[in-house]
Design a protein around this motif. Structure first.
Motif, short mmCIF file in Angstrom:
data_model
loop_
_atom_site.label_atom_id
_atom_site.label_comp_id
_atom_site.label_asym_id
_atom_site.label_seq_id
_atom_site.Cartn_x
_atom_site.Cartn_y
_atom_site.Cartn_z
N UNK A 215 15.54 -9.16 -13.99
CA UNK A 215 15.06 -10.31 -14.72
C UNK A 215 16.19 -11.11 -15.33
N UNK A 216 15.83 -12.08 -16.18
CA UNK A 216 16.85 -12.91 -16.83
C UNK A 216 17.59 -12.12 -17.90
N UNK A 217 16.93 -11.14 -18.45
CA UNK A 217 17.53 -10.35 -19.53
C UNK A 217 17.63 -8.91 -19.08
N UNK A 218 18.75 -8.28 -19.36
CA UNK A 218 18.91 -6.87 -19.04
C UNK A 218 19.48 -6.65 -17.67
N UNK A 219 19.64 -5.39 -17.33
CA UNK A 219 20.24 -5.00 -16.05
C UNK A 219 19.17 -4.73 -15.00
N UNK A 220 19.63 -4.54 -13.78
CA UNK A 220 18.72 -4.26 -12.66
C UNK A 220 18.16 -2.84 -12.81
N UNK A 221 16.86 -2.72 -12.54
CA UNK A 221 16.18 -1.43 -12.67
C UNK A 221 15.73 -0.95 -11.29
N UNK A 222 15.80 0.39 -11.07
CA UNK A 222 15.43 1.01 -9.80
C UNK A 222 14.17 1.83 -9.98
N UNK A 223 13.32 1.81 -8.97
CA UNK A 223 12.12 2.63 -8.99
C UNK A 223 12.43 4.01 -8.43
N UNK A 224 11.48 4.91 -8.55
CA UNK A 224 11.61 6.22 -7.92
C UNK A 224 11.47 6.08 -6.40
N UNK A 225 12.08 7.01 -5.68
CA UNK A 225 11.98 7.01 -4.23
C UNK A 225 10.64 7.61 -3.82
N UNK A 226 9.94 6.90 -2.93
CA UNK A 226 8.66 7.39 -2.43
C UNK A 226 8.79 7.66 -0.94
N UNK A 227 8.13 8.72 -0.48
CA UNK A 227 8.17 9.08 0.93
C UNK A 227 6.92 8.53 1.60
N UNK A 228 7.15 7.64 2.53
CA UNK A 228 6.06 6.99 3.26
C UNK A 228 5.96 7.61 4.65
N UNK A 229 4.77 8.13 4.99
CA UNK A 229 4.56 8.83 6.25
C UNK A 229 3.46 8.14 7.04
N UNK A 230 3.76 7.85 8.30
CA UNK A 230 2.77 7.27 9.23
C UNK A 230 2.50 8.29 10.31
N UNK A 231 1.27 8.76 10.40
CA UNK A 231 0.89 9.79 11.37
C UNK A 231 0.26 9.13 12.59
N UNK A 232 0.55 9.73 13.75
CA UNK A 232 -0.04 9.24 14.99
C UNK A 232 -1.53 9.53 14.97
N UNK A 233 -2.34 8.52 15.27
CA UNK A 233 -3.79 8.67 15.18
C UNK A 233 -4.30 9.52 16.34
N UNK A 234 -5.14 10.56 16.06
CA UNK A 234 -5.73 11.37 17.16
C UNK A 234 -6.56 10.52 18.10
N UNK A 235 -7.25 9.55 17.58
CA UNK A 235 -8.06 8.68 18.43
C UNK A 235 -7.21 7.91 19.40
N UNK A 236 -6.04 7.48 18.91
CA UNK A 236 -5.13 6.75 19.80
C UNK A 236 -4.60 7.65 20.90
N UNK A 237 -4.30 8.93 20.56
CA UNK A 237 -3.83 9.86 21.58
C UNK A 237 -4.90 10.10 22.63
N UNK A 238 -6.15 10.21 22.19
CA UNK A 238 -7.25 10.42 23.13
C UNK A 238 -7.39 9.24 24.07
N UNK A 239 -7.21 8.05 23.52
CA UNK A 239 -7.30 6.85 24.36
C UNK A 239 -6.19 6.83 25.39
N UNK A 240 -4.98 7.22 24.98
CA UNK A 240 -3.86 7.24 25.92
C UNK A 240 -4.08 8.28 27.00
N UNK A 241 -4.68 9.43 26.63
CA UNK A 241 -4.91 10.49 27.60
C UNK A 241 -5.95 10.09 28.62
#
Length: 399
Positions: A215-241
C-alpha cells in the motif's frame, strides 16, 4: 413520605429507560484513508413506536451540520461533499448505520446519530448519540488467500476456479501472485491482480502459490504459502479410454453404409465423404431428385405457354366463323370490293367471284371494304364485338 417520592421517581426512570428505544453507538471508530468505514447506530424496535425521522450530523466548528435526512419522502443528502459516497442502512429494522466511502483526512470529526419516533399517544420521542471518526493512513496488513469453491485448494481438472488475495489498509493496494519453483529456484510471477484465475484448471497448474500486498503506507506484506492441487478427473480418463472403441465402431458403421451404396461406382468417393460426417453434403439420390423436379418445372412452363398461344389463335378463327355463320343465317349478304395498286396489266379489269366480290377495278395503295347489307345491318353491328375486324384476305388474290 420521602420513601414514596423515591419509589415514584424510580418507577419513572424505569419506564423512561426500558419503555423507550435506546440508540447504541460506539464512542469512536477508525477508518482507513482512501478506504471505507461503517459507523454503527442501532436500536431495538419497540411495539407502538414508529420511526418517522433519521438524521446524521457532523461537527463543523461549533455547530453541527446535517449531512443526511430520512423522512416520509425518502433519503436526502444535504451536503454536496458526500454525494455518491454516503449511505444509511434501512434493510434491517432498527439499523440506521452510516457508511462512508473513499475517506479523506478532513472527514475526521464527531458524528451525531439522531432518530425520532412516533408514540402510540401521538407524541414524538427523539434520541441522539455522538461518536468520533478517526481517519488514519493504515499500512497494509498481512494478506490472506482464499478460494471460492467448495473443493478448497484441491480441485478436479477442468474446473474454473480462482484464488483470492485480500489485505486491509489504505488503498490503493497492489497485489502480485507468485508460484514457487523446485530446486530452490526463485519464484516466478504469475499475476499482478488480487485474483488468480484458472479457466480451466489443469494438472500442470498444481504447485505452491503465495501473494504479496503493498500500500501507500508501510512495507510489502507476504501471505502464507498455499498448496494448490489439480487432480485428473476420473470421468475424463474414462472418456479417453472409451474414445478408441467409439472410433472403431464409427469406422465399422461407415464401412457398412458404404457397402449398401455399392450400386454405383462413379460417386463412391462422394458417398464416403457423406457418411464420414453428417450434414457435410447431400446424398446422391437427393441431388437426382432436385434435378428431376427442376426439369419438370421447366417443361411444364413451356407447355403452358405453347397452349396459351395456340388457344388465342384458334379463338380468333372461331370468332370469325361464328360471325360469318350468323350473317348467313339471317339472310344477309356481304359484298366486298377491294381496290389495290400494282395489278398486272394482262389481268382482266373485272372478275365475277363466287363469293359475291365486287368487280370494281383496283385503285391506289389503299384497301377499301364496302359492305352492303339489308335493313337488318344495324342489328348485326350491335351483335358483333368491336374488338374483331374482318379482313378479306382473298381480295389481295383477286387483285
Amino acid at each position: 413520605m420521602g420513601i414514596l417520592l423515591g419509589l415514584l421517581l424510580l418507577g419513572h426512570l424505569t419506564v423512561d429507560t426500558y419503555g423507550r428505544p435506546i440508540l447504541e453507538v460506539p464512542e469512536s471508530i477508525t477508518g482507513p484513508w482512501k478506504g471505507d468505514v461503517n459507523i454503527p447506530c442501532t436500536y431495538g424496535p419497540l411495539q407502538g413506536y414508529t420511526q418517522v425521522l433519521v438524521k446524521w450530523l457532523v461537527q463543523r466548528g461549533s455547530d453541527p451540520v446535517t449531512i443526511f435526512l430520512r423522512d416520509s419522502s425518502g433519503d436526502h443528502i444535504q451536503q454536496a461533499k458526500y454525494q455518491g459516497r454516503l449511505h444509511v442502512s434501512q434493510k434491517v429494522p432498527g439499523d440506521v448505520s452510516l457508511q462512508l466511502s473513499t475517506l479523506e483526512m478532513d472527514d475526521q470529526s464527531h458524528y451525531t446519530c439522531e432518530v425520532t419516533w412516533q408514540t402510540p399517544d401521538g407524541n414524538q420521542v427523539v434520541r441522539d448519540e455522538i461518536t468520533e471518526l478517526r481517519v488514519q493512513k493504515l499500512s497494509v496488513s498481512k494478506p490472506t488467500v482464499t478460494t471460492g469453491s467448495g473443493y478448497g485448494f484441491t480441485v478436479p481438472q477442468g474446473m474454473r476456479i480462482s484464488l483470492q488475495c485480500q489485505a486491509q489498509g489504505s488503498p490503493p493496494i497492489s497485489y502480485i501472485w507468485y508460484k514457487e519453483q523446485t530446486n530452490n529456484q526463485e519464484p516466478i510471477k504469475v499475476a499482478t491482480l488480487s485474483t488468480l484465475l484458472f479457466k480451466p484448471a489443469v494438472v500442470a497448474d498444481s504447485g505452491s502459490y503465495f501473494c504479496t500486498a503493498k500500500g501507500r503506507v508501510g512495507s510489502e506484506q507476504h501471505s502464507d504459502v498455499v498448496k494448490f492441487v489439480v487432480k485428473d478427473s476420473p470421468k475424463l480418463l474414462k472418456t479417453k479410454t472409451e474414445a478408441p472403441t467409439t472410433m472403431r465402431h464409427s469406422l465399422k458403421a461407415t464401412s457398412t453404409v458404404k457397402q449398401s451404396w455399392d450400386w454405383t461406382t462413379d460417386v463412391d468417393g462422394y458417398l464416403g465423404a457423406t457418411s464420414a460426417g453428417p450434414g457435410k453434403s447431400l446424398p446422391i439420390f437427393a441431388i437426382i431428385l432436385i434435378i428431376s423436379l427442376c426439369c419438370m418445372v421447366v417443361f411444364t412452363m413451356a407447355y403452358i405457354m405453347l397452349c396459351r398461344k395456340t388457344s388465342q389463335q384458334e379463338h380468333v378463327y372461331e370468332a370469325a366463323r361464328v360471325h360469318a355463320r350468323e350473317a348467313n343465317d339471317s339472310g344477309d349478304t356481304m359484298r366486298v370490293a377491294i381496290f389495290a395498286s400494282g395489278c398486272p396489266s394482262d389481268e382482266p379489269a373485272s372478275q365475277n367471284l363466287g363469293n359475291n366480290y365486287s368487280d370494281e377495278p383496283c385503285i391506289g395503295q389503299e384497301y377499301q371494304i364496302i359492305a352492303q347489307i339489308n335493313g337488318d345491318y344495324a342489328r348485326l353491328l350491335d351483335t358483333v364485338p368491336l374488338d374483331y375486324e374482318f379482313l378479306a384476305t382473298e381480295g389481295k388474290t383477286a387483285c
